[in-house]
Design a protein around this motif. Sequence first.
Motif, mmCIF file in Angstrom:
data_model
loop_
_atom_site.group_PDB
_atom_site.id
_atom_site.type_symbol
_atom_site.label_atom_id
_atom_site.label_comp_id
_atom_site.label_asym_id
_atom_site.label_seq_id
_atom_site.Cartn_x
_atom_site.Cartn_y
_atom_site.Cartn_z
ATOM 1 N N GLU A 44 3.851 -10.575 10.723
ATOM 2 C CA GLU A 44 4.233 -9.278 10.167
ATOM 3 C C GLU A 44 3.173 -8.773 9.192
ATOM 4 O O GLU A 44 2.827 -7.583 9.184
ATOM 5 N N VAL A 45 2.654 -9.660 8.388
ATOM 6 C CA VAL A 45 1.622 -9.259 7.427
ATOM 7 C C VAL A 45 0.370 -8.804 8.159
ATOM 8 O O VAL A 45 -0.255 -7.799 7.790
ATOM 9 N N ARG A 46 -0.019 -9.517 9.213
ATOM 10 C CA ARG A 46 -1.204 -9.116 9.978
ATOM 11 C C ARG A 46 -0.988 -7.770 10.669
ATOM 12 O O ARG A 46 -1.902 -6.965 10.786
ATOM 13 N N ALA A 50 -3.174 -4.398 10.004
ATOM 14 C CA ALA A 50 -3.813 -3.621 11.058
ATOM 15 C C ALA A 50 -3.439 -2.146 10.946
ATOM 16 O O ALA A 50 -4.269 -1.259 11.159
ATOM 17 N N GLU A 51 -2.180 -1.880 10.595
ATOM 18 C CA GLU A 51 -1.735 -0.491 10.444
ATOM 19 C C GLU A 51 -2.450 0.203 9.292
ATOM 20 O O GLU A 51 -2.724 1.412 9.361
ATOM 21 N N LEU A 52 -2.753 -0.541 8.255
ATOM 22 C CA LEU A 52 -3.366 0.044 7.059
ATOM 23 C C LEU A 52 -4.881 -0.016 7.074
ATOM 24 O O LEU A 52 -5.525 0.437 6.118
ATOM 25 N N ALA A 53 -5.444 -0.546 8.146
ATOM 26 C CA ALA A 53 -6.901 -0.680 8.221
ATOM 27 C C ALA A 53 -7.566 0.685 8.060
ATOM 28 O O ALA A 53 -7.191 1.663 8.713
ATOM 29 N N GLY A 56 -7.530 1.955 2.921
ATOM 30 C CA GLY A 56 -7.779 1.512 1.546
ATOM 31 C C GLY A 56 -6.533 1.010 0.851
ATOM 32 O O GLY A 56 -6.591 0.623 -0.319
ATOM 33 N N LYS A 57 -5.400 1.008 1.550
ATOM 34 C CA LYS A 57 -4.146 0.561 0.959
ATOM 35 C C LYS A 57 -3.968 -0.939 1.144
ATOM 36 O O LYS A 57 -4.477 -1.521 2.100
ATOM 37 N N SER A 58 -3.233 -1.563 0.226
ATOM 38 C CA SER A 58 -2.968 -2.992 0.297
ATOM 39 C C SER A 58 -1.639 -3.241 0.991
ATOM 40 O O SER A 58 -0.745 -2.399 0.987
ATOM 41 N N VAL A 59 -1.531 -4.414 1.606
ATOM 42 C CA VAL A 59 -0.276 -4.806 2.230
ATOM 43 C C VAL A 59 0.707 -5.221 1.134
ATOM 44 O O VAL A 59 0.413 -6.104 0.324
ATOM 45 N N THR A 60 1.833 -4.564 1.097
ATOM 46 C CA THR A 60 2.883 -4.917 0.157
ATOM 47 C C THR A 60 4.172 -5.134 0.924
ATOM 48 O O THR A 60 4.573 -4.292 1.740
#
Length: 249
Positions: A44-46, A50-53, A56-60
């Motif tokens: 899920e994190v990966r 990929a969606e935020l690539a 410039g946003k971080s995965v939260t």
Amino acid sequence: MLTDRPSAQDMVATSDTSYSAALRRADRDRGTQDGEQGIPALAEVRRRQAELAGTGKSVTVGYQLVLLAELHEKLTELHAQFLQMSRTAGLELDRCDERIERAREDVLRWEQRVEAARVPLTPEELLPRNREEQRWSDAMLRHRREVARSRRVMCAQEELEHARDQVDRRRAERVAAVRQHQAAASGPGTRARGLVELYQRRVAEYLAALAQAHPHGRTLYPLLSLPPVELPTWVLETSSPSADTGSSS
């Protein structure tokens, strides 16, 4: 076990923000609990990464979002306090400006009266006004009229100086009011900065414990980077010089 990981204190700038032992323990316990349960899933994190690539946003995820939402709610409350203080300050400064304007009008009136009092005596003013004055010589009558005129000038001049002093006092009151309101308005801004630092530390503490307990902690740790928390614009304004800090001109 994840080894050689940076501590929570390394992930954020140190500060005097109050972070109680109980709160720190609760954040670590939540991180340990989620990690032992495999939350969040590496897949899920990966996928989120990929969606935020390129954004410039971080995965939260998970508890990160809970903490950030809580921070946003607290900042919103502080913003409301700041706005109320700003409205109160605006009303008070409006009243100060009104008092300054009235004092200026008094100065103008007394300037006109001083000017009128200084006008040379007219022939009509030098005429006798009663039977007693009819017995006076022209020189004596003029002297009496000039004395009275000098008194009028002096009285008007004294009132003018008093009016000018009043303008200075009203301006000083406004300067004091501005400083007082600026000092009060800095409170919510200072509190907001402290909250941002506190919640950055809380997220960092949670992530450190999560990475320590999660089966894929070594892989997850760099993916779940500490999201940047920008200070709201209104907080930045409280630390910048106001465009209206001096007395009304």
